[in-house]
Write an enzyme that holds these catalytic residues in place. Structure first.
Site, PDB file in Angstrom:
ATOM      1  N   ASN A  69       0.820  -1.212   0.000  1.00 13.44           N
ATOM      2  CA  ASN A  69       0.000   0.000   0.000  1.00 13.44           C
ATOM      3  C   ASN A  69       0.847   1.252   0.000  1.00 13.44           C
ATOM      4  OD1 ASN A  69      -0.470   1.966   2.485  1.00 13.44           O
ATOM      5  ND2 ASN A  69       0.153  -0.026   3.333  1.00 13.44           N
ATOM      6  N   CYS A 129       6.347   5.371   8.590  1.00 11.51           N
ATOM      7  CA  CYS A 129       5.562   5.301   7.358  1.00 11.51           C
ATOM      8  C   CYS A 129       6.490   5.423   6.145  1.00 11.51           C
ATOM      9  CB  CYS A 129       4.507   6.400   7.297  1.00 11.51           C
ATOM     10  SG  CYS A 129       3.544   6.303   5.774  1.00 11.51           S
ATOM     11  N   LYS A 164       6.454   3.412  17.185  1.00 10.88           N
ATOM     12  CA  LYS A 164       6.244   2.384  16.149  1.00 10.88           C
ATOM     13  C   LYS A 164       7.388   2.469  15.149  1.00 10.88           C
ATOM     14  CE  LYS A 164       2.793   0.445  13.039  1.00 10.88           C
ATOM     15  NZ  LYS A 164       1.405   0.503  12.602  1.00 10.88           N
ATOM     16  N   GLY A 264      -3.522  -5.999  11.590  1.00  9.36           N
ATOM     17  CA  GLY A 264      -3.643  -5.027  10.513  1.00  9.36           C
ATOM     18  C   GLY A 264      -4.389  -5.549   9.309  1.00  9.36           C
TER      19      GLY A 264
HETATM   20  C1  LIG Z   1      -3.803   0.243   4.102  1.00  2.95           C
HETATM   21  C2  LIG Z   1      -2.839   0.402   5.260  1.00  2.95           C
HETATM   22  C3  LIG Z   1      -2.716   1.643   5.884  1.00  2.95           C
HETATM   23  C4  LIG Z   1      -1.824   1.810   6.959  1.00  2.95           C
HETATM   24  N1  LIG Z   1      -1.736   3.016   7.591  1.00  2.95           N
HETATM   25  C5  LIG Z   1      -0.936   3.147   8.699  1.00  2.95           C
HETATM   26  C6  LIG Z   1      -0.899   4.373   9.443  1.00  2.95           C
HETATM   27  O1  LIG Z   1      -1.626   5.326   9.159  1.00  2.95           O
HETATM   28  N2  LIG Z   1      -0.037   4.448  10.499  1.00  2.95           N
HETATM   29  C7  LIG Z   1       0.767   3.383  10.860  1.00  2.95           C
HETATM   30  O2  LIG Z   1       1.532   3.501  11.832  1.00  2.95           O
HETATM   31  N3  LIG Z   1       0.727   2.213  10.188  1.00  2.95           N
HETATM   32  C8  LIG Z   1      -0.096   2.082   9.124  1.00  2.95           C
HETATM   33  N4  LIG Z   1      -0.147   0.883   8.458  1.00  2.95           N
HETATM   34  C9  LIG Z   1       0.719  -0.228   8.895  1.00  2.95           C
HETATM   35  C10 LIG Z   1      -0.034  -1.206   9.810  1.00  2.95           C
HETATM   36  O3  LIG Z   1      -0.519  -0.584  10.983  1.00  2.95           O
HETATM   37  C11 LIG Z   1       0.896  -2.389  10.196  1.00  2.95           C
HETATM   38  O4  LIG Z   1       2.025  -1.899  10.876  1.00  2.95           O
HETATM   39  C12 LIG Z   1       1.359  -3.190   8.984  1.00  2.95           C
HETATM   40  O5  LIG Z   1       0.335  -3.303   8.029  1.00  2.95           O
HETATM   41  C13 LIG Z   1       1.847  -4.580   9.356  1.00  2.95           C
HETATM   42  O6  LIG Z   1       0.847  -5.335   9.992  1.00  2.95           O
HETATM   43  P1  LIG Z   1      -0.113  -6.375   9.196  1.00  2.95           P
HETATM   44  O7  LIG Z   1       0.780  -7.276   8.413  1.00  2.95           O
HETATM   45  O8  LIG Z   1      -0.909  -7.068  10.262  1.00  2.95           O
HETATM   46  O9  LIG Z   1      -0.978  -5.541   8.303  1.00  2.95           O
HETATM   47  C14 LIG Z   1      -1.027   0.701   7.381  1.00  2.95           C
HETATM   48  C15 LIG Z   1      -1.164  -0.543   6.736  1.00  2.95           C
HETATM   49  C16 LIG Z   1      -2.058  -0.707   5.701  1.00  2.95           C
HETATM   50  C17 LIG Z   1      -2.201  -2.064   5.060  1.00  2.95           C
END
Ligand SMILES: Cc1cc2nc3c(=O)[nH]c(=O)nc-3n(C[C@H](O)[C@H](O)[C@H](O)COP(=O)(O)O)c2cc1C
Length: 305
Positions: A69, A129, A164, A264
């Protein structure tokens, strides 16, 4: 009955399951599918001082066992959040964690000063990010800048601070240690891994931003390794995140050293993923005869080389 409660510093969670930032909005849409009071907490979508429209589309692409993403921190900005979203979050009955991002130290400080006067339970400093040009991952991939930023923020708020961190670094232990040295109450590992998807027909990246952040099951082994390494490097609690899809994944993160986890990408597959995973954790712990979920934390036994 398993005692599912866990402490992240002074923040007591009813259970170790938190919804991850960016995959749960501000809870409004997800509350249509379930009672969210049963969750450990919600990490709200990453906030900046001013509204952001994010990156141009396409900004998501499915990859093998994962999702790429480049949303680019689309959000309504701090004022709209405080006016419209925080009051709603307060009705949900679970912990509220506000994820914030800045393009400069001043922006982080300004947001934290304002949040200090609100009932939020913790501030999650997004130092990771990969989809914005300034601040964030630039700060979070430099140990000195990370320590300095956390220390500056520490001076303007008494709220618990969760840093984070980005996996896009050579040494996650250095980054975790610098967040701890700056005064963070916890570290959150991991944000997304920087990646690229290509369409061979157009010879162009699939995402309009060219690169994006990889999440989902594809990154779980990387996240587990980083949690296990950080557990040996810092004394503050660790919140594990990356590719968690079921209860067994949660137990693996706890064993690696996490005190809680965030879910997530799984929320994008099923809006009830957090609840389903929580129930699985409960059943697995009961089957294993575990009295307290926190007894799992940091119990990994490494093989001798
Ligand atoms: C569509 C999307 C938007 C995200 N937006 C943020 C965000 O605004 N701030 C943040 O710290 N992490 C953001 N993340 C990261 C997630 O919080 C997480 O750290 C990451 O996706 C890994 O976890 P997962 O594999 O369970 O998704 C985003 C992830 C996705 C997929």
């Amino acid at each position: 009955m398993v005692d599912l409660s866990t402490n992240i510093g002074c923040v007591r969670l009813a259970n170790p399951i938190l919804a991850a930032s960016g995959t749960f909005g501000f809870g409004r849409e997800m509350s249509l599918f379930q009672d969210l009071s049963g969750l450990g907490g919600i990490c709200a979508k990453g906030l900046t001082l001013l509204p952001r429209i994010g990156n141009p589309p396409p900004r998501v692409a499915e990859t093998a066992s994962g999702l790429l993403n480049s949303v680019g921190l689309q959000n309504p900005g701090l004022e709209a959040f405080l006016r419209e979203d925080l009051p709603f979050l307060q009705t949900l009955g679970c912990r509220i964690i506000v994820n914030i991002a800045g393009h400069s130290t001043d922006e982080y400080l300004e947001i934290c000063r304002r949040l200090d006067q609100t009932p939020v339970d913790a501030i999650e400093l997004n130092l990771s990010c990969p989809n914005v040009k300034e601040g964030c991952m630039l700060i979070g991939s430099n140990a000195r800048l990370t320590e300095r930023l956390v220390a500056e923020v520490r001076k303007v708020t008494a709220k618990p601070l969760w840093a984070k961190l980005t996996p896009n670094v050579t040494s996650i232990t250095d980054m975790a240690a610098s967040a701890e040295a700056g005064g963070a109450d916890a570290v959150v590992l991991i944000n997304t891994l920087l990646g690229l998807a290509i369409d061979y027909r157009t010879r162009r990246p699939v995402l309009r931003n060219n690169t994006g952040g990889l999440s989902g099951p594809a990154i779980k082994p990387v996240a587990l390794r980083m949690v296990a390494e950080a557990y040996r490097a810092v004394r503050i609690p660790i919140i594990g995140i990356g590719g968690i899809m079921n209860g067994a994944d949660v137990l693996e993160f706890l064993i690696a050293g996490a005190s809680a986890v965030e879910i997530g990408t799984a929320n994008l597959i099923s809006p009830t993923a957090c609840h389903d995973i929580l129930n699985q954790v409960k059943n697995l712990a009961e089957t294993e005869g575990i009295a307290r979920i926190s007894d799992y934390t940091g119990t990994l036994e490494l093989w001798n080389p």
